[in-house]
Every structure is written in C-alpha cells, then in structure tokens.
Design an enzyme around this catalytic site. Structure first.
Site, PDB file in Angstrom:
ATOM      1  N   LEU A   8      -4.388  -9.011  -2.173  1.00 38.36           N
ATOM      2  CA  LEU A   8      -4.822  -9.693  -0.630  1.00 38.36           C
ATOM      3  C   LEU A   8      -5.235 -11.191  -1.218  1.00 38.36           C
ATOM      4  O   LEU A   8      -6.220  -9.916  -1.570  1.00 38.36           O
ATOM      5  CB  LEU A   8      -4.483  -9.621   1.093  1.00 38.36           C
ATOM      6  CG  LEU A   8      -4.117  -8.644   1.704  1.00 38.36           C
ATOM      7  CD1 LEU A   8      -4.714  -8.451   3.113  1.00 38.36           C
ATOM      8  CD2 LEU A   8      -2.834  -9.359   1.988  1.00 38.36           C
ATOM      9  N   GLY A  18      -6.343   1.289  -0.131  1.00 40.07           N
ATOM     10  CA  GLY A  18      -7.868   1.064  -0.297  1.00 40.07           C
ATOM     11  C   GLY A  18      -8.253  -0.383   0.166  1.00 40.07           C
ATOM     12  O   GLY A  18      -6.781  -1.295  -0.965  1.00 40.07           O
ATOM     13  N   GLY A  19      -8.778  -0.143   0.623  1.00 40.48           N
ATOM     14  CA  GLY A  19      -9.124  -1.887   0.897  1.00 40.48           C
ATOM     15  C   GLY A  19      -8.663  -3.031   0.416  1.00 40.48           C
ATOM     16  O   GLY A  19      -7.572  -2.611   2.080  1.00 40.48           O
ATOM     17  N   ASP A  20      -8.057  -4.213   0.253  1.00 38.73           N
ATOM     18  CA  ASP A  20      -7.007  -4.908   0.469  1.00 38.73           C
ATOM     19  C   ASP A  20      -6.040  -5.384   0.135  1.00 38.73           C
ATOM     20  O   ASP A  20      -5.113  -5.525  -0.341  1.00 38.73           O
ATOM     21  CB  ASP A  20      -7.527  -6.261   1.188  1.00 38.73           C
ATOM     22  CG  ASP A  20      -8.064  -6.745  -0.799  1.00 38.73           C
ATOM     23  OD1 ASP A  20      -8.085  -6.146  -1.802  1.00 38.73           O
ATOM     24  OD2 ASP A  20      -8.357  -7.961  -1.305  1.00 38.73           O
ATOM     25  N   GLU A  21      -5.153  -3.667  -0.916  1.00 39.25           N
ATOM     26  CA  GLU A  21      -4.837  -3.188  -1.493  1.00 39.25           C
ATOM     27  C   GLU A  21      -3.301  -2.415  -0.915  1.00 39.25           C
ATOM     28  O   GLU A  21      -3.604  -1.090  -0.389  1.00 39.25           O
ATOM     29  CB  GLU A  21      -4.956  -2.471  -3.228  1.00 39.25           C
ATOM     30  CG  GLU A  21      -5.912  -3.851  -3.891  1.00 39.25           C
ATOM     31  CD  GLU A  21      -6.741  -2.517  -4.536  1.00 39.25           C
ATOM     32  OE1 GLU A  21      -6.755  -3.480  -5.771  1.00 39.25           O
ATOM     33  OE2 GLU A  21      -6.822  -1.709  -4.870  1.00 39.25           O
TER      34      GLU A  21
END
Length: 152
Positions: free
Chosen positions: A23, A63-66
């Site tokens: 993102l 993870g995170g925005d992945e």
C-alpha cells in the site's frame, strides 16, 4: 501429474505467479487516524484481494502494509497485465474509515514461474524487486503530488 513440488503441492507442469502488493502512503493513515483505523483499512484491502482471486489462489498479509498473492494453475496464455490491473482496480476503490474517506494506492510486482521451477523464495524476491520498481515509477509519475492513501 503428481510432480515434485517444493511446498506448493503443485504438479511439475503447474505455473504459478507471486504478486507482491504494498500500500502506498499507508503511514499517513496510522499517523492521522490511528492504528485502529489503519487496521480497518488493512482488513478491507485484504478482503478486496481475496474477492479478486479464485479459490485455488492464496493471499496473505506478510507484515505492515504488505501482502503476497500466490496465483496457481496459470494457463500459458494468462494475461498478467489484465490480472494486475484487476487487482489494482479492486484495491484502489475509496475506503470509509473513522468517518473519513481514504483513497488506497497499490504498488505491485509479479514474478511467474516456468513450469519446471518451484523456487518460491526466488519468485518472492523477484516480485518484491518489481514491486519496488513499480513504487518508484508511481512516485515519479505523481511528480510531487500527494501520496496515494490520502485524506480529504
């Protein structure tokens, strides 16, 4: 064809694609609206990715925005560009969160295996590198415009 897949359970003739999704500008959501709103956006994006795929495909937040997408059973004439465009259209629809409208952006990278290769680690690395190239190209195209995940 039983084949000798390495972790995919796939036959040796099966072609797969790995799509690395990231993102754009997601930090702005967490910083402006809080992590709960960011989590809501991630749930919406994950759901949109799942709805775009077939039952044999897999999507996972890594993870995170992945996110990673594993697309299985690719025909030889599979239209990669059309698939990526469909993913991008699905994800880049506005999201209502915390009383605000946000516009997600998505950088994508894809790697497709030849029928006799099952090195998923190398495919993920290649897809990640291509995603980074897409992210750089999208930033350059915006040429100083606001980030893709924007608040009005």
């Amino acid at each position: 064809n039983a084949g000798t897949g390495t972790g995919t359970g796939a036959g040796s003739e099966e072609r797969v694609a790995i799509v690395f999704c990231d993102l754009d500008g997601f930090k702005e959501i967490n910083d402006s609206l809080g992590h709960a709103a960011g989590d809501d956006v991630l749930r919406v994006i994950g759901s949109r990715l799942v709805q775009t795929l077939r039952g044999s495909d897999i999507v996972a937040r890594i993870g995170g925005d992945e996110f990673l997408v594993l697309v299985r059973y690719l025909p030889l004439d599979w239209d990669q560009a059309a698939f990526l465009a469909r993913l991008r259209r699905a994800v880049e629809q506005p999201v209502q969160v915390a009383g605000r409208r946000v516009q997600p952006g998505l950088s994508l990278g894809m790697a497709v295996s030849p029928p006799d290769t099952r090195d998923l680690t190398a495919l993920v690395q290649q897809a990640d590198e291509r995603m980074y190239d897409d992210k750089v190209a999208r930033r350059a195209a915006r040429d100083g415009h606001r980030e893709q995940l924007t608040l009005p």
